[in-house]
Scaffold this motif. Structure first.
Motif, short mmCIF file in Angstrom:
data_model
loop_
_atom_site.label_atom_id
_atom_site.label_comp_id
_atom_site.label_asym_id
_atom_site.label_seq_id
_atom_site.Cartn_x
_atom_site.Cartn_y
_atom_site.Cartn_z
N PRO A 34 0.81 -1.23 0.00
CA PRO A 34 0.00 0.00 0.00
C PRO A 34 0.84 1.27 0.00
CG PRO A 34 -0.91 -1.59 1.52
CD PRO A 34 0.42 -2.14 1.09
N LEU A 72 -7.42 4.72 -3.02
CA LEU A 72 -7.65 4.58 -1.58
C LEU A 72 -8.52 3.37 -1.27
CD1 LEU A 72 -8.23 8.20 -0.20
CD2 LEU A 72 -6.38 6.62 0.39
N GLY A 73 -9.53 3.13 -2.10
CA GLY A 73 -10.37 1.95 -1.91
C GLY A 73 -9.59 0.66 -2.06
N SER A 76 -7.30 0.27 0.99
CA SER A 76 -8.06 -0.12 2.18
C SER A 76 -8.41 -1.60 2.15
CB SER A 76 -9.34 0.72 2.28
OG SER A 76 -9.03 2.08 2.41
N LEU A 77 -8.79 -2.10 0.97
CA LEU A 77 -9.13 -3.51 0.83
C LEU A 77 -7.90 -4.38 1.04
CD1 LEU A 77 -11.19 -5.68 0.16
CD2 LEU A 77 -10.69 -5.32 -2.27
N VAL A 79 -5.21 -3.66 2.88
CA VAL A 79 -4.84 -3.64 4.30
C VAL A 79 -5.79 -4.53 5.11
CG1 VAL A 79 -4.63 -2.20 6.35
CG2 VAL A 79 -3.76 -1.38 4.15
N SER A 80 -7.10 -4.40 4.88
CA SER A 80 -8.07 -5.24 5.60
C SER A 80 -7.85 -6.71 5.28
CB SER A 80 -9.50 -4.83 5.23
OG SER A 80 -9.76 -3.50 5.61
N LEU A 113 -14.25 -4.66 6.24
CA LEU A 113 -14.06 -3.24 5.93
C LEU A 113 -15.40 -2.53 5.76
CD1 LEU A 113 -12.19 -0.87 5.14
CD2 LEU A 113 -12.24 -1.76 2.79
N ASN A 116 -17.15 -1.97 9.16
CA ASN A 116 -16.44 -0.96 9.94
C ASN A 116 -16.64 0.44 9.38
OD1 ASN A 116 -14.48 -1.84 12.27
ND2 ASN A 116 -14.40 -3.50 10.78
N MET A 117 -16.67 0.56 8.06
CA MET A 117 -16.91 1.87 7.46
C MET A 117 -18.31 2.39 7.82
SD MET A 117 -15.17 1.55 3.67
CE MET A 117 -15.77 3.17 3.22
N TRP A 246 4.52 2.85 10.08
CA TRP A 246 3.30 2.17 9.69
C TRP A 246 3.41 0.66 9.82
CZ3 TRP A 246 -0.65 4.89 10.14
CH2 TRP A 246 -0.69 6.24 9.76
#
Length: 274
Positions: A34, A72-73, A76-77, A79-80, A113, A116-117, A246
């Motif tokens: 990421p 960003l989407g 995020s996917l 990382v999750s 994700l 949680n969002m 991070w």
């Protein structure tokens, strides 16, 4: 049912020693990849963000916002998915290999994700309502600073409380291979019923420490940006520092809930057979 913080942190250290190779793999997937993806988009460069903040009326960013939002989407996917895959590697009774874990993580991570969002978006709306109501009756400038500080404190307390109650969702899903998170939210709520004050203190401490470390990195990075040319050695060194930060934050998000889950699981087993 109760969760001892010291026991949970001890379990987290034990899991880290036992599965260090898997942790390195998922740090690469959930942090390094990421980081490289976001670095490829100019809008996420700190120099660009500082320029926009310093002169928002005249600074213009070319191109569409769709690309950055899309990126960003994806990030995020990823990382999750990496978190769910890593929890599956750490907590499943039998490991099925990296490919199986990653495939599970991507599917379960998307559901994790999404819920949680929805949860945190709803909390954000609730916290914003007082500002919107006050703004309707008097200018924001007359109370802006005090309200911003109050909102920050309330956000930290409420966010830490929510995370304390639902910190076991990911481990509960991954340990049993669940793809839907709703039942895992219910189980996390049940397992943290008596331990939430201690968990709240733990996550508040993590929140404050993370904020201080962020400021400790941001201050010298801004100094370097204002006093060196783009691409300098110092700026590259700061990028490496952010990457390490991070990576450590990702491991905290991963290991602390995993250790707390293991501690609650052990205690549950003792209660059943007592």
């Amino acid at each position: 049912m109760d969760i001892a913080i010291r026991e949970g942190l001890a379990e987290a250290r034990a899991l880290a020693r036992q599965h260090w190779q898997a942790l390195l793999t998922y740090v690469g997937l959930g942090v390094v990849l990421p980081f490289l993806l976001l670095s490829s988009e100019p809008i996420f460069d700190l120099r660009t963000l500082v320029a926009i903040a310093a002169d928002p009326w005249t600074y213009r960013v070319s191109g569409s916002i769709t690309g950055p939002l899309y990126l960003l989407g994806i990030v995020s996917l990823i990382v999750s998915g990496a978190l769910l895959a890593a929890w599956n590697a750490l907590l499943a009774d039998i490991r099925e290999g990296y490919i199986s874990e990653i495939m599970y993580g991507l599917v379960a991570g998307a559901a994790y994700l999404a819920v949680n969002m929805i949860l945190y978006f709803g909390v954000g709306i609730i916290l914003s309502l007082p500002i919107l109501l006050l703004a309707a009756f008097q200018p924001v400038q007359s109370y802006g600073i005090a309200l911003a500080i109050l909102r920050y404190i309330v956000s930290a307390l409420l966010g830490s409380w929510i995370y304390a109650r639902f910190c076991l969702v990911g481990p509960v899903m991954a340990a049993s291979g669940r793809l839907e998170p709703v039942s895992a939210f219910a189980e996390s709520w049940r397992r943290t019923r008596t331990a939430w004050p201690r968990l709240l203190g733990l996550y508040l401490a993590i929140y404050v420490l993370s904020g201080l470390l962020t400021l400790a990195l941001l201050a010298p990075h801004l100094f370097i940006l204002f006093n060196s040319a783009p691409g300098s050695f110092a700026e590259t060194a700061m990028s490496v520092g952010w990457l390490l930060f991070w990576a450590a934050y990702f491991l905290m998000l991963l290991l602390v809930p995993a250790g707390l889950y293991s501690a609650s699981e052990d205690r549950t087993t003792v209660e059943v057979f007592a």
